[in-house]
Design a protein around this motif. Sequence first.
Motif, mmCIF file in Angstrom:
data_model
loop_
_atom_site.group_PDB
_atom_site.id
_atom_site.type_symbol
_atom_site.label_atom_id
_atom_site.label_comp_id
_atom_site.label_asym_id
_atom_site.label_seq_id
_atom_site.Cartn_x
_atom_site.Cartn_y
_atom_site.Cartn_z
ATOM 1 N N PHE A 251 0.841 -1.202 0.000
ATOM 2 C CA PHE A 251 0.000 0.000 0.000
ATOM 3 C C PHE A 251 0.875 1.251 0.000
ATOM 4 N N PHE A 252 1.901 1.263 0.870
ATOM 5 C CA PHE A 252 2.763 2.451 0.965
ATOM 6 C C PHE A 252 3.798 2.504 -0.163
ATOM 7 N N ILE A 253 4.211 1.340 -0.661
ATOM 8 C CA ILE A 253 5.200 1.312 -1.742
ATOM 9 C C ILE A 253 4.562 1.664 -3.078
ATOM 10 N N LYS A 257 1.388 5.725 -3.425
ATOM 11 C CA LYS A 257 2.215 6.478 -4.373
ATOM 12 C C LYS A 257 1.431 6.749 -5.663
ATOM 13 N N TYR A 258 0.747 5.735 -6.177
ATOM 14 C CA TYR A 258 -0.033 5.906 -7.399
ATOM 15 C C TYR A 258 -1.208 6.849 -7.180
ATOM 16 N N PHE A 259 -1.832 6.732 -6.007
ATOM 17 C CA PHE A 259 -2.942 7.626 -5.691
ATOM 18 C C PHE A 259 -2.458 9.070 -5.642
ATOM 19 N N PHE A 260 -1.294 9.281 -5.040
ATOM 20 C CA PHE A 260 -0.730 10.627 -4.957
ATOM 21 C C PHE A 260 -0.428 11.179 -6.353
ATOM 22 N N VAL A 261 0.229 10.362 -7.187
ATOM 23 C CA VAL A 261 0.580 10.811 -8.539
ATOM 24 C C VAL A 261 -0.678 11.052 -9.373
ATOM 25 N N LEU A 303 -3.912 -2.765 -13.506
ATOM 26 C CA LEU A 303 -3.004 -2.955 -12.373
ATOM 27 C C LEU A 303 -3.132 -1.787 -11.395
ATOM 28 N N TYR A 304 -3.228 -0.574 -11.909
ATOM 29 C CA TYR A 304 -3.378 0.589 -11.036
ATOM 30 C C TYR A 304 -4.706 0.534 -10.284
ATOM 31 N N ILE A 305 -5.747 0.136 -10.992
ATOM 32 C CA ILE A 305 -7.062 0.034 -10.354
ATOM 33 C C ILE A 305 -7.003 -0.990 -9.227
ATOM 34 N N ASN A 306 -6.335 -2.125 -9.481
ATOM 35 C CA ASN A 306 -6.203 -3.150 -8.443
ATOM 36 C C ASN A 306 -5.437 -2.624 -7.239
ATOM 37 N N LEU A 307 -4.331 -1.931 -7.518
ATOM 38 C CA LEU A 307 -3.481 -1.443 -6.435
ATOM 39 C C LEU A 307 -4.193 -0.397 -5.579
ATOM 40 N N ILE A 308 -5.003 0.438 -6.222
ATOM 41 C CA ILE A 308 -5.670 1.511 -5.479
ATOM 42 C C ILE A 308 -6.980 1.046 -4.845
ATOM 43 N N LEU A 309 -7.736 0.194 -5.543
ATOM 44 C CA LEU A 309 -9.090 -0.127 -5.088
ATOM 45 C C LEU A 309 -9.258 -1.503 -4.456
ATOM 46 N N LYS A 310 -8.450 -2.483 -4.875
ATOM 47 C CA LYS A 310 -8.749 -3.865 -4.494
ATOM 48 C C LYS A 310 -8.133 -4.307 -3.171
ATOM 49 N N PHE A 311 -7.190 -3.568 -2.636
ATOM 50 C CA PHE A 311 -6.586 -3.954 -1.373
ATOM 51 C C PHE A 311 -7.600 -3.886 -0.248
ATOM 52 N N LYS A 312 -7.486 -4.817 0.670
ATOM 53 C CA LYS A 312 -8.353 -4.819 1.840
ATOM 54 C C LYS A 312 -8.098 -3.543 2.657
ATOM 55 N N ASN A 314 -8.166 -0.551 1.822
ATOM 56 C CA ASN A 314 -7.446 0.521 1.116
ATOM 57 C C ASN A 314 -8.151 1.868 1.229
ATOM 58 N N LYS A 315 -9.465 1.842 1.109
ATOM 59 C CA LYS A 315 -10.210 3.103 1.151
ATOM 60 C C LYS A 315 -10.043 3.780 2.513
ATOM 61 N N GLU A 316 -10.028 2.959 3.578
ATOM 62 C CA GLU A 316 -9.827 3.515 4.915
ATOM 63 C C GLU A 316 -8.423 4.101 5.057
ATOM 64 N N LYS A 317 -7.445 3.428 4.448
ATOM 65 C CA LYS A 317 -6.060 3.901 4.533
ATOM 66 C C LYS A 317 -5.887 5.208 3.764
ATOM 67 N N ILE A 318 -6.519 5.298 2.604
ATOM 68 C CA ILE A 318 -6.457 6.536 1.817
ATOM 69 C C ILE A 318 -7.181 7.661 2.565
ATOM 70 N N LYS A 319 -8.267 7.306 3.233
ATOM 71 C CA LYS A 319 -8.998 8.294 4.032
ATOM 72 C C LYS A 319 -8.102 8.854 5.133
ATOM 73 N N LYS A 320 -7.329 7.988 5.793
ATOM 74 C CA LYS A 320 -6.388 8.435 6.831
ATOM 75 C C LYS A 320 -5.330 9.360 6.226
ATOM 76 N N TYR A 321 -4.903 9.035 5.008
ATOM 77 C CA TYR A 321 -3.929 9.865 4.301
ATOM 78 C C TYR A 321 -4.493 11.273 4.070
ATOM 79 N N LEU A 322 -5.753 11.334 3.643
ATOM 80 C CA LEU A 322 -6.395 12.635 3.398
ATOM 81 C C LEU A 322 -6.604 13.403 4.703
#
Length: 357
Positions: A251-253, A257-261, A303-312, A314-322
């Motif tokens: 998620f962090f690697i 990173k992809y979400f940020f870019v 692959l990007y969609i999987n990395l950003i959306l499919k992780f268990k 992930n949405k909560e982790k991105i929310k914490k980032y925001l």
Amino acid sequence: MLNKINLLRNQIDALDIQLLNILKKRLNLVKQIGLIKYKNGLPICFPEREKNIIKLRRQEAKQKGISPDFIEDILYRIISESYLHEKNKIFKNLQPNFPTILIISNNKIGSFFQKMLILTGYNINYMEEKNLNINNIDSIFMDIGMIIIDVSISFLKKIIKKLLILPKNCILVDLSSTKQISFKLILKIYKGPVLGLYPLFNIKKNFFLKESIMYCHGHNKKLYFWFLKQIKVWGITIYNIDVIKHDQYLFFIESLKYFFVFTYITLLSENKISLSKISILSQPIHDLNLFILKNFFIYDIQLYINLILKFKNNKEKIKKYLICINNLFFLIKNNKINKIENIFKKIQNLLKNNIKN
């Protein structure tokens, strides 16, 4: 005065020729070492020896009144060139009589393994997910020693029960980015040897020295341990990590990173910011940034969609980032200088500790 300068320049030219001859002799020795490594299936890179060489030469340079940093830069360039001379077009095959390896993939990670295994002399059958007929899968699964899969979760769910017809002790290698999902499906059904892999580098490269792959154990690791050694022969470093940590670190690697870019490029586009003007105004650092941005988008969209959306989670982790961004913005907006300075100090300490380690 000009005659004296020309005389000194002639001496420099003579020394340059001596340097070339010494480098040629060094590279010839490197080729001999490369041949020995190839015959014995040894990795190209030995990081500890490289570190010791740099450390010793820095000390010797300092004693001779030469900049240690200057010598280190030269040596790293020489060592990199040496590795290229060691590299053989065909790698040592650790299992020369191994049955056919089947690769089912829908992106370039599968193609990377296809290329490397062919270079190593293995018999490969490569199929794209979209071209695979599930009704004919029984015949495809016959007489194979390994199946490498990098498919969508939806497709994996369709073929999961078909894994039961795989030959006994057939090694199943999972390349998916979301190991918690794929491993749960695979390990529940398939009791043969299972290995999880994920490359952490630009798979379009032709040379993978000092690159790394994460791996997760599934079942019967004794039966696929040789394959991990084979990957190391390619010059790739492997890191063992459990499934939960795999997804957490990825998620962090990758994902964050992809979400940020993705966010950054969207913001540039919406504000009609010219990349060419940014490049002119911020050379040379922009060259590096632009190189990074371009490399983010070399893979398939899926692959990007999987990395950003499919992780268990992930949405909560991105929310914490925001939330973290909002908290920082609050400190900036309200001129909380002391708190901002404390955050900087924490980051500095973190970086210092990581550099020491």
